[in-house]
Design a protein around this motif. Structure first.
Motif, PDB file in Angstrom:
ATOM      1  N   SER A   3     -19.253  -8.731  11.456  1.00  0.00           N
ATOM      2  CA  SER A   3     -20.494  -9.506  11.346  1.00  0.00           C
ATOM      3  C   SER A   3     -20.249 -10.965  11.735  1.00  0.00           C
ATOM      4  N   PRO A   4     -21.319 -11.709  12.038  1.00  0.00           N
ATOM      5  CA  PRO A   4     -21.180 -13.138  12.351  1.00  0.00           C
ATOM      6  C   PRO A   4     -20.570 -13.922  11.188  1.00  0.00           C
ATOM      7  N   ARG A   5     -20.828 -13.445   9.982  1.00  0.00           N
ATOM      8  CA  ARG A   5     -20.249 -14.110   8.806  1.00  0.00           C
ATOM      9  C   ARG A   5     -18.718 -14.027   8.831  1.00  0.00           C
ATOM     10  N   PHE A   6     -18.174 -12.898   9.271  1.00  0.00           N
ATOM     11  CA  PHE A   6     -16.724 -12.722   9.399  1.00  0.00           C
ATOM     12  C   PHE A   6     -16.127 -13.765  10.344  1.00  0.00           C
ATOM     13  N   LYS A   8     -17.365 -16.697  11.116  1.00  0.00           N
ATOM     14  CA  LYS A   8     -17.450 -18.026  10.510  1.00  0.00           C
ATOM     15  C   LYS A   8     -16.287 -18.243   9.539  1.00  0.00           C
ATOM     16  N   PHE A   9     -16.018 -17.238   8.695  1.00  0.00           N
ATOM     17  CA  PHE A   9     -14.882 -17.345   7.773  1.00  0.00           C
ATOM     18  C   PHE A   9     -13.554 -17.430   8.519  1.00  0.00           C
TER      19      PHE A   9
END
Length: 158
Positions: A3-6, A8-9
């Motif tokens: 995911s895009p969240r991955f 970012k992290f």
């Protein structure tokens, strides 16, 4: 597919690792020295004897710098008082001392401002069984955009 969240992290973690590595591996003094460049040294007159009186030198920017060491006998393994007088308005000045005829280590003496244009500090020279050491005192004035310095030489006995 991550995911895009991955991503970012992952980006934040990579940035954190790079910043921690930079903090550990890069010395701020080295970065500062890179910024101001090489020190422009001027040598004092060899006829000037710090055992007799203070020595003066005109720096490359035209300002006058004066070095005095007390006691005048400049004994080894005893406290020495260093005094530099200059018109430069700096928080500190440093002196790098080393022997020129034998490796006696590098001795850095940080001088602090005691009055307008007057910087003072304490230091000590090591003893040598050979005696007759020739010392070089590099007085360094690190300024915002450049670094100036003066070179003074003196001898000590056993």
């Amino acid at each position: 597919m991550p995911s895009p969240r991955f991503f970012k992290f992952l980006a934040v973690e990579i940035l954190a690792v790079v910043l921690i590595a930079a903090y550990v591996l890069i010395d701020a003094k080295d970065v500062y020295q890179w910024w101001v460049g090489e020190t422009n040294f001027v040598s004092a007159d060899p006829a000037c004897d710090l055992h007799q009186n203070a020595c003066e030198v005109t720096l490359s920017d035209g300002s006058l710098l004066r070095l005095d060491i007390e006691p005048k006998s400049i004994p080894l393994m005893k406290p020495l008082h260093f005094k530099v007088t200059t018109p430069s308005d700096l928080p500190t000045i440093e002196i790098k001392l080393f022997a020129t005829n034998m490796n006696m280590g590098l001795h850095t003496i940080n001088l602090t401002k005691t009055a307008t244009g007057i910087f003072e500090g304490e230091g000590m020279l090591p003893t040598c069984i050979m005696g007759n050491m020739i010392w070089q005192a590099n007085v360094i004035l690190n300024q915002n955009r450049h670094s100036l310095g003066a070179v003074f030489s003196f001898k000590t006995d056993k």
